[in-house]
Design a protein around this motif. Structure first.
Motif, PDB file in Angstrom:
ATOM      1  N   ALA A 119       0.828  -1.211   0.000  1.00  0.00           N
ATOM      2  CA  ALA A 119       0.000   0.000   0.000  1.00  0.00           C
ATOM      3  C   ALA A 119       0.862   1.260   0.000  1.00  0.00           C
ATOM      4  CB  ALA A 119      -0.940   0.000   1.206  1.00  0.00           C
ATOM      5  N   ALA A 120       1.954   1.250   0.760  1.00  0.00           N
ATOM      6  CA  ALA A 120       2.858   2.408   0.783  1.00  0.00           C
ATOM      7  C   ALA A 120       3.478   2.629  -0.598  1.00  0.00           C
ATOM      8  CB  ALA A 120       3.949   2.205   1.837  1.00  0.00           C
ATOM      9  N   VAL A 121       3.881   1.549  -1.244  1.00  0.00           N
ATOM     10  CA  VAL A 121       4.463   1.661  -2.587  1.00  0.00           C
ATOM     11  C   VAL A 121       3.411   2.133  -3.587  1.00  0.00           C
ATOM     12  CG1 VAL A 121       5.511   0.356  -4.487  1.00  0.00           C
ATOM     13  CG2 VAL A 121       6.337   0.036  -2.148  1.00  0.00           C
ATOM     14  N   ASP A 122       2.199   1.629  -3.490  1.00  0.00           N
ATOM     15  CA  ASP A 122       1.110   2.099  -4.366  1.00  0.00           C
ATOM     16  C   ASP A 122       0.904   3.601  -4.229  1.00  0.00           C
ATOM     17  OD1 ASP A 122       0.146  -0.063  -5.880  1.00  0.00           O
ATOM     18  OD2 ASP A 122      -1.105  -0.772  -4.224  1.00  0.00           O
ATOM     19  N   TRP A 123       0.832   4.062  -2.979  1.00  0.00           N
ATOM     20  CA  TRP A 123       0.639   5.498  -2.728  1.00  0.00           C
ATOM     21  C   TRP A 123       1.749   6.303  -3.398  1.00  0.00           C
ATOM     22  CZ3 TRP A 123       4.123   8.642  -0.137  1.00  0.00           C
ATOM     23  CH2 TRP A 123       3.699   9.964   0.036  1.00  0.00           C
ATOM     24  N   TRP A 124       3.004   5.859  -3.209  1.00  0.00           N
ATOM     25  CA  TRP A 124       4.138   6.597  -3.755  1.00  0.00           C
ATOM     26  C   TRP A 124       4.144   6.574  -5.286  1.00  0.00           C
ATOM     27  CZ3 TRP A 124       8.813   5.406  -6.308  1.00  0.00           C
ATOM     28  CH2 TRP A 124       9.740   6.458  -6.349  1.00  0.00           C
ATOM     29  N   LEU A 125       3.889   5.415  -5.882  1.00  0.00           N
ATOM     30  CA  LEU A 125       3.866   5.320  -7.343  1.00  0.00           C
ATOM     31  C   LEU A 125       2.744   6.176  -7.935  1.00  0.00           C
ATOM     32  CD1 LEU A 125       4.643   1.543  -7.975  1.00  0.00           C
ATOM     33  CD2 LEU A 125       6.179   3.505  -8.284  1.00  0.00           C
ATOM     34  N   ASP A 126       1.595   6.203  -7.282  1.00  0.00           N
ATOM     35  CA  ASP A 126       0.498   7.068  -7.741  1.00  0.00           C
ATOM     36  C   ASP A 126       0.914   8.536  -7.715  1.00  0.00           C
ATOM     37  OD1 ASP A 126      -1.141   4.869  -8.142  1.00  0.00           O
ATOM     38  OD2 ASP A 126      -2.304   5.176  -6.287  1.00  0.00           O
ATOM     39  N   ALA A 127       1.573   8.946  -6.624  1.00  0.00           N
ATOM     40  CA  ALA A 127       2.017  10.339  -6.507  1.00  0.00           C
ATOM     41  C   ALA A 127       3.061  10.676  -7.571  1.00  0.00           C
ATOM     42  CB  ALA A 127       2.576  10.598  -5.109  1.00  0.00           C
ATOM     43  N   VAL A 128       4.013   9.768  -7.767  1.00  0.00           N
ATOM     44  CA  VAL A 128       5.047   9.995  -8.787  1.00  0.00           C
ATOM     45  C   VAL A 128       4.404  10.078 -10.170  1.00  0.00           C
ATOM     46  CG1 VAL A 128       7.022   8.909  -9.949  1.00  0.00           C
ATOM     47  CG2 VAL A 128       6.934   9.014  -7.458  1.00  0.00           C
ATOM     48  N   GLU A 182      11.509  13.958   3.468  1.00  0.00           N
ATOM     49  CA  GLU A 182      11.149  13.735   4.863  1.00  0.00           C
ATOM     50  C   GLU A 182       9.674  13.379   5.009  1.00  0.00           C
ATOM     51  OE1 GLU A 182      12.950  13.271   7.667  1.00  0.00           O
ATOM     52  OE2 GLU A 182      14.552  13.290   6.193  1.00  0.00           O
ATOM     53  N   LEU A 183       8.824  14.029   4.228  1.00  0.00           N
ATOM     54  CA  LEU A 183       7.401  13.687   4.239  1.00  0.00           C
ATOM     55  C   LEU A 183       7.214  12.242   3.778  1.00  0.00           C
ATOM     56  CD1 LEU A 183       4.416  14.394   4.568  1.00  0.00           C
ATOM     57  CD2 LEU A 183       4.465  15.309   2.236  1.00  0.00           C
ATOM     58  N   GLY A 184       7.942  11.853   2.750  1.00  0.00           N
ATOM     59  CA  GLY A 184       7.868  10.481   2.258  1.00  0.00           C
ATOM     60  C   GLY A 184       8.315   9.479   3.310  1.00  0.00           C
ATOM     61  N   VAL A 185       9.393   9.784   4.011  1.00  0.00           N
ATOM     62  CA  VAL A 185       9.873   8.912   5.089  1.00  0.00           C
ATOM     63  C   VAL A 185       8.788   8.765   6.149  1.00  0.00           C
ATOM     64  CG1 VAL A 185      11.501   8.750   7.028  1.00  0.00           C
ATOM     65  CG2 VAL A 185      12.338   9.324   4.738  1.00  0.00           C
ATOM     66  N   GLN A 186       8.198   9.879   6.546  1.00  0.00           N
ATOM     67  CA  GLN A 186       7.156   9.841   7.574  1.00  0.00           C
ATOM     68  C   GLN A 186       5.950   9.023   7.122  1.00  0.00           C
ATOM     69  OE1 GLN A 186       7.718  10.887  10.634  1.00  0.00           O
ATOM     70  NE2 GLN A 186       5.754  10.008  11.206  1.00  0.00           N
ATOM     71  N   ARG A 187       5.540   9.208   5.883  1.00  0.00           N
ATOM     72  CA  ARG A 187       4.387   8.442   5.365  1.00  0.00           C
ATOM     73  C   ARG A 187       4.672   6.943   5.316  1.00  0.00           C
ATOM     74  NH1 ARG A 187       1.065  12.008   1.777  1.00  0.00           N
ATOM     75  NH2 ARG A 187       0.434  13.589   3.278  1.00  0.00           N
ATOM     76  N   VAL A 188       5.875   6.578   4.898  1.00  0.00           N
ATOM     77  CA  VAL A 188       6.233   5.154   4.857  1.00  0.00           C
ATOM     78  C   VAL A 188       6.244   4.576   6.267  1.00  0.00           C
ATOM     79  CG1 VAL A 188       8.118   3.522   4.383  1.00  0.00           C
ATOM     80  CG2 VAL A 188       7.480   5.223   2.670  1.00  0.00           C
ATOM     81  N   LEU A 189       6.837   5.294   7.207  1.00  0.00           N
ATOM     82  CA  LEU A 189       6.882   4.812   8.586  1.00  0.00           C
ATOM     83  C   LEU A 189       5.477   4.658   9.164  1.00  0.00           C
ATOM     84  CD1 LEU A 189       9.915   6.865   9.908  1.00  0.00           C
ATOM     85  CD2 LEU A 189       9.853   4.404   9.430  1.00  0.00           C
ATOM     86  N   GLU A 190       4.605   5.608   8.871  1.00  0.00           N
ATOM     87  CA  GLU A 190       3.216   5.512   9.340  1.00  0.00           C
ATOM     88  C   GLU A 190       2.506   4.324   8.701  1.00  0.00           C
ATOM     89  OE1 GLU A 190       1.575   9.359   8.475  1.00  0.00           O
ATOM     90  OE2 GLU A 190       2.712  10.325  10.081  1.00  0.00           O
ATOM     91  N   ALA A 191       2.685   4.152   7.400  1.00  0.00           N
ATOM     92  CA  ALA A 191       2.028   3.043   6.701  1.00  0.00           C
ATOM     93  C   ALA A 191       2.482   1.693   7.245  1.00  0.00           C
ATOM     94  CB  ALA A 191       2.303   3.123   5.200  1.00  0.00           C
ATOM     95  N   LEU A 192       3.744   1.622   7.659  1.00  0.00           N
ATOM     96  CA  LEU A 192       4.295   0.373   8.187  1.00  0.00           C
ATOM     97  C   LEU A 192       4.133   0.268   9.704  1.00  0.00           C
ATOM     98  CD1 LEU A 192       7.523   0.217   6.029  1.00  0.00           C
ATOM     99  CD2 LEU A 192       5.425  -1.100   5.729  1.00  0.00           C
ATOM    100  N   GLU A 193       3.446   1.242  10.275  1.00  0.00           N
ATOM    101  CA  GLU A 193       3.203   1.283  11.722  1.00  0.00           C
ATOM    102  C   GLU A 193       4.509   1.294  12.511  1.00  0.00           C
ATOM    103  OE1 GLU A 193       0.381  -1.852  12.538  1.00  0.00           O
ATOM    104  OE2 GLU A 193      -1.172  -0.837  11.376  1.00  0.00           O
ATOM    105  N   LEU A 194       5.466   2.086  12.031  1.00  0.00           N
ATOM    106  CA  LEU A 194       6.758   2.257  12.691  1.00  0.00           C
ATOM    107  C   LEU A 194       6.908   3.700  13.165  1.00  0.00           C
ATOM    108  CD1 LEU A 194       9.012   0.283  10.178  1.00  0.00           C
ATOM    109  CD2 LEU A 194       8.205  -0.490  12.421  1.00  0.00           C
TER     110      LEU A 194
END
Length: 125
Positions: free
Chosen positions: A8-17, A48-60
């Motif tokens: 899901a995190a990768v999907d979100w990022w690929l959609d944004a790109v 940094e926003l991307g890092v935060q979103r990935v960490l949130e998506a992975l519950e880290l």
């Protein structure tokens, strides 16, 4: 499950790109020697926003510095892999999604937990 969260995190990022592909490729191409300081600040903020979103998506959400650094390094890998998709067209979106989601999952499940805990950040060779 972690695999679904990584996908899901990768999907979100690929959609944004994909939505901003022209500007994204221009910004990626501008990285390096002599880069504009304003553009540099925008790119760093987006990273940094991307890092935060990935960490949130992975519950880290309680990630330490080493985990954040690993996710930033993954972001560099993902950016250049996406250049292969958008610019060079050597990868399809599906191939890229598989590459990125499996790499992210391996990073957070296998590699990050094995990173030594540092009490200070010495510079070493």
């Amino acid at each position: 499950p972690p695999a679904a969260r990584a996908a899901a995190a990768v999907d979100w990022w690929l959609d944004a790109v994909w939505r901003h592909r022209k500007m994204w490729l221009i910004a990626l191409g501008a990285q390096g020697f002599g880069r504009d300081q304003d553009l540099e600040a925008i790119i760093e903020e987006a990273e940094e926003l991307g890092v935060q979103r990935v960490l949130e998506a992975l519950e880290l959400t309680q990630a330490g510095d080493a985990t954040r650094a690993a996710i930033r390094a993954y972001g560099g890998f993902a950016s250049y892999a996406a250049r292969e998709w958008l610019g060079k067209r050597t990868l399809t979106r599906d191939q890229l999604h598989g590459l990125l989601s499996r790499t992210l999952l391996t990073l957070v499940q296998d590699i990050v937990p094995s990173l030594p805990r540092a009490t200070s950040m010495p510079v070493s060779r």
